[in-house]
Design an enzyme around this catalytic site. Structure first.
Site, PDB file in Angstrom:
ATOM      1  CE  LYS A 197      -4.339  -1.825   1.760  1.00 16.39           C
ATOM      2  NZ  LYS A 197      -5.385  -1.778   2.801  1.00 16.39           N
ATOM      3  NE  ARG A 225      -7.735  -8.569   1.185  1.00 15.72           N
ATOM      4  CZ  ARG A 225      -7.474  -7.755   0.167  1.00 15.72           C
ATOM      5  NH1 ARG A 225      -6.522  -6.818   0.309  1.00 15.72           N
ATOM      6  NH2 ARG A 225      -8.150  -7.839  -0.965  1.00 15.72           N
TER       7      ARG A 225
END
Length: 273
Positions: free
Chosen positions: A219, A253
């Protein structure tokens, strides 16, 4: 914890492999829209040690366009059906739409992973009727605009309060706590400082006594610190996952399963001392 017909022990850290069947996800958009590619990638992630495969048919990156119900069903349901038939794993469906939840569970999904925490029309009832595990995530705003100056009084307290409220709403409709997982929502309506405040204080989420799922893989909260694009964020992703795991996160995740599994082995060796 029970996931449809499969039980997974969450006293040990677990890995959730990401399978985006979208053309526009921030890291791997378009790579797995073909069924063969999706199945090959699933097999690879399972061989590398994933316990969950999280299938998403709508990109939730900042600025992402909305996807119609029909588009999402067409993308997701055939993949869920095929993976559940071909592999022994828990399939998670990454959706906020009630009908997608219902159809995905009929197709074999054992976990509903909702970035909107069952706030869309019909979602709470659909999740109740589906009778599978649910992950409730915190998000401020909507994907298209969520990074436009997000504001909090105290980001950790505010996220905790939101998740506590959503757990209560689940309990009101008859969803038991033993089916609920929480996700603080890194990158979803949080700026750089807010993301790292959450990560630094992740242990505070233990007070809810529910399993914690975190997703920071590749991210921008990582890329902005190391000044690297998405394909060059592996080391940063592992570092962030390690911080989360050392503070008690149970499910990570990720895009890079094998490397995360290796990191978990080292963490477990340290904790075993």
């Amino acid at each position: 914890m029970q996931f449809a017909n499969k039980t997974i022990d969450l006293t040990q850290p677990r890995v959730m492999g990401i399978l985006n069947v979208t053309p526009d996800s921030f890291s791997d958009g378009g790579r797995f829209t073909n069924m063969d590619a999706a199945l090959n990638h699933t097999k690879q992630m399972l061989d590398e040690g994933a316990d969950f495969i999280d299938i998403g048919g709508e990109s939730t990156r900042p600025g992402a366009a909305d996807v119609t119900l029909e588009q999402e069903l067409d993308r997701v349901i055939p993949v869920v059906e095929t993976i559940c038939r071909e592999f022994d794993c828990v399939v998670s469906v990454d959706t906020s739409k009630a009908q997608v939840m219902t159809e995905a569970v009929k197709a074999g999904a054992g976990l509903i992973n909702d970035i909107r925490a069952l706030r869309e029309p019909g979602a709470l009832q659909a999740a109740k009727q589906a009778d599978v595990a649910i992950c409730l995530m915190h998000m401020q705003g909507k994907p298209r605009t969520m990074q436009h100056n997000p504001e909090y009084g105290d980001v950790v307290a505010d996220v905790l309060s939101f998740l506590q409220e959503r757990v209560l709403e689940c309990e009101k409709v008859g969803i038991s706590r033993d089916k609920i997982i929480l996700d603080p929502g890194f990158g979803f309506g949080k700026n750089q400082q807010q993301n790292y405040q959450l990560l630094a204080c992740l242990q505070q989420f233990d007070q809810m006594r529910l399993p914690l799922l975190v997703g920071m893989s590749r991210k921008s909260m990582l890329g902005n610190v190391i000044n690297r694009d998405t394909k060059q964020r592996l080391a940063a992703s592992i570092a962030a996952a390690t911080v989360a795991l050392m503070q008690g996160a149970q499910i990570i995740r990720v895009h890079d399963v094998a490397e995360t599994v290796d990191a978990i082995k080292i963490i477990q060796a340290v904790k075993a001392i």
